[in-house]
Design a protein around this motif. Sequence first.
Motif, mmCIF file in Angstrom:
data_model
loop_
_atom_site.group_PDB
_atom_site.id
_atom_site.type_symbol
_atom_site.label_atom_id
_atom_site.label_comp_id
_atom_site.label_asym_id
_atom_site.label_seq_id
_atom_site.Cartn_x
_atom_site.Cartn_y
_atom_site.Cartn_z
ATOM 1 N N LEU A 78 4.432 16.099 -0.736
ATOM 2 C CA LEU A 78 5.082 16.530 0.496
ATOM 3 C C LEU A 78 5.832 15.382 1.148
ATOM 4 O O LEU A 78 6.935 15.563 1.643
ATOM 5 N N PHE A 79 5.210 14.227 1.193
ATOM 6 C CA PHE A 79 5.888 13.022 1.634
ATOM 7 C C PHE A 79 5.086 11.807 1.218
ATOM 8 O O PHE A 79 3.915 11.907 0.894
ATOM 9 N N GLU A 80 5.766 10.675 1.193
ATOM 10 C CA GLU A 80 5.130 9.430 0.789
ATOM 11 C C GLU A 80 5.720 8.280 1.587
ATOM 12 O O GLU A 80 6.817 8.377 2.131
ATOM 13 N N THR A 81 4.961 7.216 1.652
ATOM 14 C CA THR A 81 5.406 6.037 2.390
ATOM 15 C C THR A 81 4.661 4.822 1.854
ATOM 16 O O THR A 81 3.765 4.944 1.022
ATOM 17 N N CYS A 82 5.044 3.656 2.348
ATOM 18 C CA CYS A 82 4.312 2.451 1.965
ATOM 19 C C CYS A 82 4.324 1.452 3.119
ATOM 20 O O CYS A 82 5.149 1.530 4.026
ATOM 21 N N ALA A 111 0.920 1.624 6.336
ATOM 22 C CA ALA A 111 1.088 2.862 5.569
ATOM 23 C C ALA A 111 0.369 4.028 6.241
ATOM 24 O O ALA A 111 0.920 5.124 6.340
ATOM 25 N N VAL A 112 -0.840 3.791 6.724
ATOM 26 C CA VAL A 112 -1.586 4.855 7.401
ATOM 27 C C VAL A 112 -0.871 5.275 8.682
ATOM 28 O O VAL A 112 -0.763 6.466 8.981
ATOM 29 N N ALA A 113 -0.345 4.332 9.446
ATOM 30 C CA ALA A 113 0.378 4.660 10.680
ATOM 31 C C ALA A 113 1.617 5.504 10.375
ATOM 32 O O ALA A 113 1.934 6.449 11.114
ATOM 33 N N LYS A 114 2.315 5.184 9.291
ATOM 34 C CA LYS A 114 3.502 5.959 8.918
ATOM 35 C C LYS A 114 3.121 7.377 8.511
ATOM 36 O O LYS A 114 3.784 8.343 8.898
ATOM 37 N N ILE A 115 2.051 7.508 7.730
ATOM 38 C CA ILE A 115 1.588 8.849 7.340
ATOM 39 C C ILE A 115 1.156 9.620 8.577
ATOM 40 O O ILE A 115 1.482 10.795 8.737
ATOM 41 N N CYS A 121 0.864 -1.175 0.000
ATOM 42 C CA CYS A 121 0.000 0.000 0.000
ATOM 43 C C CYS A 121 0.902 1.227 0.000
ATOM 44 O O CYS A 121 1.688 1.412 0.933
ATOM 45 N N ALA A 122 0.808 2.037 -1.040
ATOM 46 C CA ALA A 122 1.595 3.269 -1.129
ATOM 47 C C ALA A 122 0.671 4.457 -0.894
ATOM 48 O O ALA A 122 -0.412 4.532 -1.476
ATOM 49 N N LEU A 123 1.098 5.364 -0.022
ATOM 50 C CA LEU A 123 0.329 6.571 0.281
ATOM 51 C C LEU A 123 1.219 7.789 0.114
ATOM 52 O O LEU A 123 2.421 7.730 0.388
ATOM 53 N N ALA A 124 0.613 8.868 -0.305
ATOM 54 C CA ALA A 124 1.345 10.126 -0.428
ATOM 55 C C ALA A 124 0.458 11.260 0.048
ATOM 56 O O ALA A 124 -0.767 11.188 -0.043
ATOM 57 N N VAL A 125 1.092 12.294 0.560
ATOM 58 C CA VAL A 125 0.400 13.525 0.906
ATOM 59 C C VAL A 125 0.933 14.571 -0.057
ATOM 60 O O VAL A 125 2.150 14.751 -0.185
ATOM 61 N N ALA A 126 0.018 15.236 -0.756
ATOM 62 C CA ALA A 126 0.422 16.219 -1.753
ATOM 63 C C ALA A 126 -0.346 17.512 -1.551
ATOM 64 O O ALA A 126 -1.451 17.524 -1.011
ATOM 65 N N GLU A 127 0.271 18.563 -1.999
ATOM 66 C CA GLU A 127 -0.392 19.862 -2.056
ATOM 67 C C GLU A 127 -0.213 20.348 -3.484
ATOM 68 O O GLU A 127 0.913 20.568 -3.937
ATOM 69 N N GLY A 128 -1.321 20.458 -4.201
ATOM 70 C CA GLY A 128 -1.219 20.786 -5.614
ATOM 71 C C GLY A 128 -0.462 19.695 -6.341
ATOM 72 O O GLY A 128 -0.768 18.515 -6.196
ATOM 73 N N ASN A 129 0.569 20.083 -7.079
ATOM 74 C CA ASN A 129 1.384 19.112 -7.812
ATOM 75 C C ASN A 129 2.611 18.672 -7.041
ATOM 76 O O ASN A 129 3.444 17.942 -7.563
ATOM 77 N N GLN A 130 2.766 19.138 -5.809
ATOM 78 C CA GLN A 130 3.962 18.820 -5.032
ATOM 79 C C GLN A 130 3.671 17.715 -4.009
ATOM 80 O O GLN A 130 2.781 17.835 -3.188
#
Length: 142
Positions: A46-50, A98-102, A35-44
């Motif tokens: 911010l961080f990602e994890t899996c 993945a959720v815990a890491k985010i 499971c890959a998750l990312a947090v983004a703002e617009g096209n950037q």
Amino acid sequence: ARFLGADATYQARFDEILRRLVDVPVRQRTARFVCALAVAEGNQVLFETCGVVDGHIAHAPKGEAGFGYDPIFFSPQLGCTLAEAGEAKATVSHRAQAVAKIQALLDERVLFVVNINPESRVKVVSGPAKPELVLPARPSTG
């Protein structure tokens, strides 16, 4: 869920996977959920994890809980398929990891301002303490 096409049932998918692996020893029947998750703002980004859970393909589907390929995904850590694991599945779940890491990243260093509509703003404030959702004050109606 794309294996054998969108119209294939999970039972048909299980049957075909098991047919293809019938003579394959367990040590070569490795499987992995990611499971890959990312947090983004617009096209950037911010961080990602899996999160990852490793296992192998069982010799037959077992269990009624879970969904998707859980009945044929055997977890050595749990000693059963994910469909047999019930609530214990959450202890190895790739999604939960993945959720815990985010969440940990959010707890460390994030301040987000999210526009809901032009008249109101919601701030999610996160830091060393527990994250806090701050809603704007509502105008009085009376």
